[in-house]
Scaffold this motif. Structure first.
Motif, mmCIF file in Angstrom:
data_model
loop_
_atom_site.group_PDB
_atom_site.id
_atom_site.type_symbol
_atom_site.label_atom_id
_atom_site.label_comp_id
_atom_site.label_asym_id
_atom_site.label_seq_id
_atom_site.Cartn_x
_atom_site.Cartn_y
_atom_site.Cartn_z
ATOM 1 N N GLN A 65 5.491 52.510 112.322
ATOM 2 C CA GLN A 65 4.498 52.750 111.286
ATOM 3 C C GLN A 65 5.167 53.242 109.999
ATOM 4 O O GLN A 65 4.867 52.779 108.919
ATOM 5 C CB GLN A 65 3.483 53.785 111.800
ATOM 6 C CG GLN A 65 2.216 53.843 110.985
ATOM 7 C CD GLN A 65 1.134 54.638 111.698
ATOM 8 O OE1 GLN A 65 1.395 55.279 112.715
ATOM 9 N NE2 GLN A 65 -0.078 54.584 111.177
ATOM 10 N N GLY A 99 0.207 58.643 111.266
ATOM 11 C CA GLY A 99 0.264 58.006 109.956
ATOM 12 C C GLY A 99 -0.991 58.257 109.129
ATOM 13 O O GLY A 99 -0.922 58.594 107.947
ATOM 14 N N THR A 121 0.058 55.265 117.984
ATOM 15 C CA THR A 121 1.508 55.333 117.833
ATOM 16 C C THR A 121 2.136 55.959 119.070
ATOM 17 O O THR A 121 3.164 55.487 119.573
ATOM 18 C CB THR A 121 1.865 56.140 116.574
ATOM 19 O OG1 THR A 121 1.269 55.493 115.440
ATOM 20 C CG2 THR A 121 3.357 56.220 116.366
ATOM 21 N N ASP A 124 3.313 48.475 115.025
ATOM 22 C CA ASP A 124 2.411 49.577 114.693
ATOM 23 C C ASP A 124 1.945 49.385 113.259
ATOM 24 O O ASP A 124 2.714 49.606 112.316
ATOM 25 C CB ASP A 124 3.166 50.900 114.850
ATOM 26 C CG ASP A 124 2.210 52.079 114.971
ATOM 27 O OD1 ASP A 124 0.990 51.872 114.805
ATOM 28 O OD2 ASP A 124 2.704 53.198 115.232
HETATM 29 MG MG LIG Z 1 -0.110 55.689 114.142
#
Ligand SMILES: [Mg+2]
Ligand SMILES: Nc1ncnc2c1ncn2[C@@H]1O[C@H](COP(=O)(O)OP(=O)(O)OP(=O)(O)O)[C@@H](O)[C@H]1O
Ligand SMILES: Nc1ncnc2c1ncn2[C@@H]1O[C@H](COP(=O)(O)OP(=O)(O)OP(=O)(O)O)[C@@H](O)[C@H]1O
Ligand SMILES: [Mg+2]
Lengths: 224, 300, 300, 224
Positions: free
Chosen positions: D85, A138, D41, D160
């Motif tokens: 996420q 992300g 993640t 997340d």
């Molecule tokens: Mg992540």
């Protein structure tokens, strides 16, 4: 550069923003805050002509958005670098090509290899340059989005929550990059929830903080 | 630059400028395949249409265009009446030629009935005149009336009684061929259009990203149009080549000179299917352009 | 529950359980349309196939199966030889019936040549025997030899000289019909498969989300399978109905009893196209299932 | 509940995680931190069986992930609520149906209307319940994702970066919700960059902080 004149916007229901006036001058550095769902993203989309105000006027580089043809708008967008909240990439192209995409579509000739490499290095993606976007974390995607926004050296940089998914050190690093660009005369507007980031910036640059509350845009006091 | 290099350069151009469009995926494959499938069917429809066309022309020429006049008169008058009939025929519009059959020809015609041992001269065989039409043919009733007046022993047999159904059949076959060509062509266009539209809809995200980073409408549209038109063209070529190969290999495609020469192309007709791939490409071009413009109009 | 309610309940079931699959969109429309287009073409191919089948049967029955025996003998022996020939024929395997033509029939046959003013009895007309075959027909050479031995005045004319090309044409038409049915059926299956696969690929995101929130493979697959099978079925029904309507309205579809009755179905043949929609649905069922399972296998 | 035993993972290149051991007990409350791209993640995906460890073992509720059939895994996931996420929704269904989706696909009968409404109220989405996911703001999507994760009352909640896009007040509100669920005996694991959030939590619940550094999982000291 970007001028909002008593502008209002609604998605169809009630008005989300109303009576918004603002002038973004060259070299200005602004933060935009407000509760989740207050209209920060909407505000930014109005600023780069992705949405058209339902009342009042939005002027980009002196031109009313409503008067711009679709092609004019596309060309104007090359002068505005945008970091989107949901970073959208072309999933079939490796990261470095995605970052260079604004140059590719502007058909202004090739990318300066060295410049691209330096930028990728700065946002800490040197090792992931050949990865495809779905293979990124992300935070990596957010950094890539920032890199893509500034690759064209735009006059204005609009960043929507550019540090929502990165750690504190990286966010400082990205902030430094934006401050440096601001020192070169670029206008910067960052929408964020991260008050710590705003505080850190205020110590380095003369930043103003805008806040959306009750459909209005206000200048926040020194209480931050 | 030789032709192969030229084609290769088009294919390579695609890999350069159009990298912004996802290169593979089901949607592109769908366009490729439906263009190929439709080209394949179109080749067959075309072959059918040409075969039935040939058939109709042949039956039309060989059967429809001849008729017979029978002179039944006492032996003494037969020659005179034949003369008179031929004179009438030579002044009738729509008749190409008319000629009295020789005794040998008449004998050959009657053989099935009497066998070949019979002497014709022993029979009261009427004199037969073979009439070949031209253009739109002659006015049957008008000719019959004139013959009645001038050649009392003449009877006109225009063959239409038993030949008309054959002609009708030939033309109905030809209509059938044209109809299937139209149907398949139409369906081909519709499927390619829909495949290109669906492919483009599946790439909405790509279009949105390109627009956001400052690509103009024409840049985006032409990137898609190039890719899909090329895919439709390639699909069309593949389908056409396979289709032509299949038609060529069909049993009976080789001219047998029979009543119906079978499904197939003859001579220069083999050039006709070559228009199918470009037509598919043209359809894909407009379909993709339209779909791209429609998708783009929804964005700012 | 009446049939309409039953169909409605299937359509409504869809809106309940399968809401997890996007209800509209280009991919679903593509499946619907390609099923419809292919059903439409399949109806025509079927009509063509049936029309040519009918034609082949008729030509086969009427033309191939009869032959003629001519008895040319002095008048005194004619009756005896005819008897003898009929006796031979009655013991020849592969012959259904044999019968001597009456003088009136013979006169009608000869009319085109002599006109109707001629008295047959004045002519040395041979006696004709009409032979109708059955099964695989008789052994032409064997019969010819037997007749030579037992009925010296008999000549066998099996019509095959000039009728064979007609038969060949009929069967080649019938092959053509079957071939186009197979081609269009195959293309239909391929296009529906590809459309369903592409539609599913476009829904990769949906599948991923469903899998992440704990849906089992069979739940996901069956949601898609139900929806796409239903779409293929509906598309097939629409295409078939339009196709049948078009065939019905075609000029010449109404039985004219001519040589070729034109493209169309007759009587119970109208039931045949009804198998097209279920077949399309079956193809869509397996294509969607396969594609869903393939997509799912890529996920954990 | 979730047990990791000397587990390692690599996406194909070098190892991203190695020698990771951890036991998540019922009622535990953990934070997971680490620089962007360190593998948070990835770690969570390993914890709900979306990825399979390349070495060592991951056990969910006592079952080794490698031994689970695909259907077993799907059913096990109903006991683990995950906030992703990149919040993924079904874009054609209104928000409330998306939140109820885990119930729909588990075929365990209908949603308790009242429960669903209360939950939507709590995450502040009552007004947007009938909107489609693409019409939501970033923060609204995140809140919806959290609501979807807990609608089934799962035994374990893996989140997340659940507050990356929401303002401070809302993040406190969401934290309160998670702490309350933890008090009911649920295991909670939150991956986040937001140190202020961790500090706030520590004052309300006995939370432990894990940190991924140099491919290892460590317990962070009291320096936070
Ligand atoms: Mg992540
Ligand atoms: N599918 C993949 N294929 C290859 N590499 C991947 C894939 N997914 C993630 N990675 C890489 O693995 C590393 C860890 O990714 P992960 O998403 O776990 O990081 P993270 O700790 O969640 O980071 P962030 O805080 O930015 O979300 C990253 O460098 C990422 O580029
Ligand atoms: N396309 C749309 N149609 C209808 N409503 C929308 C649409 N996009 C956003 N909204 C609504 O408008 C409001 C403002 O959205 P916006 O994305 O601008 O918020 P935001 O300030 O960026 O919030 P966040 O901090 O959560 O990202 C939200 O309530 C959102 O649900
Ligand atoms: Mg926003």
């Amino acid at each position: 550069m970007i001028e909002l004149d008593n502008m209002a916007y609604s998605y169809g229901g009630g008005e989300l923003l109303s009576g918004v006036s603002l002038q973004l001058q060259p070299g200005a550095f602004h933060f935009l805050t407000g509760p989740s769902g207050s209209g920060k993203t909407t505000f930014l989309r109005l600023c780069y002509g992705d949405l058209t105000a339902t009342a009042g006027a939005v002027r980009l580089f002196g031109n009313d958005v409503r008067d711009l043809s679709r092609d004019d708008l596309a060309i104007m967008r090359r002068r505005i670098g945008v970091v989107h909240q949901d970073c959208q990439f072309l999933d079939h192209l490796p990261l470095y090509e995605n970052i260079a995409l604004p140059l590719t579509v502007s058909e202004q000739g090739g990318v300066e290899e060295a410049h691209l490499r330096e930028l990728i290095q700065w946002v800490g993606l040197a090792k992931r340059a050949r990865a495809l976007p779905p293979e990124l974390s992300g935070g990596e995607r957010q950094r890539a989005a920032l890199a893509r926004a500034i690759i064209m050296s735009p006059d204005v940089i609009l960043a929507d929550e550019p540090t929502g998914n990165v750690d504190w050190e990286m966010s400082q690093r990205l902030l430094t990059l934006l401050i440096e660009l601001n020192r070169l005369g670029k206008t910067v507007l960052i929408a964020t929830h991260d008050l710590a980031l705003i505080r850190a910036a205020k110590s380095q640059v003369q930043a103003r903080v805008l806040r959306i509350a009750n459909r209005k845009l206000q200048f926040a006091g020194a209480d931050l | 630059m030789n032709p192969i290099q030229y084609v290769m350069s088009i294919l390579e151009a695609d890999t350069q400028a159009d990298r912004v469009v996802p290169p593979t995926g089901h949607t592109v494959r769908l366009t490729l395949f439906s263009a190929a499938a439709m080209a394949f069917l179109a080749v067959f429809a075309m072959a059918l249409s040409m075969a039935t066309g040939r058939l109709a022309v042949r039956w039309g020429d060989e059967l429809a265009r001849s008729s017979t006049i029978r002179i039944s008169a006492p032996a003494a008058q037969e020659a005179a009446q034949t003369e008179a009939a031929l004179r009438v025929l030579s002044t009738t519009p729509g008749i190409k030629s008319a000629r009295a059959l020789t005794p040998e020809e008449e004998q050959a015609l009657l053989e099935p009935w009497f066998g070949n041992g019979v002497l014709l001269s022993a029979l009261p065989v009427p004199q037969l005149i073979e009439v070949i039409e031209e253009g739109d043919g002659y006015d049957v009733n008008g000719l019959r009336l004139r013959l009645q007046a001038e050649v009392p022993g003449a009877t006109l047999d225009d063959h239409s009684q038993w030949r008309k159904p054959l002609i009708r059949a030939a033309y109905s076959l030809r209509r059938l061929g044209t109809l299937s060509l139209l149907l398949i062509g139409g369906t081909m266009a519709a499927i390619i259009t829909l495949a290109a539209t669906a492919a483009l809809a599946a790439n909405g995200q790509v279009i949105r990203v390109l627009r956001l980073v400052g690509a103009t409408d024409s840049y985006i549209a032409s990137a898609f149009v190039r890719r899909f038109t090329l895919r439709a063209l390639i699909g069309g070529v593949i389908g056409t080549v396979i289709g032509m190969g299949a038609v060529f290999l069909l049993p009976g495609a080789q001219a047998e000179g029979g009543f119906l020469t079978g499904l197939g192309f003859q001579g220069w007709q083999w050039l006709w299917p070559l228009i199918i791939p470009p037509m598919g490409a043209v359809v894909a071009f407009f379909a993709t352009r339209g779909a791209a413009m429609r998708t783009l109009r929804g964005l700012r």
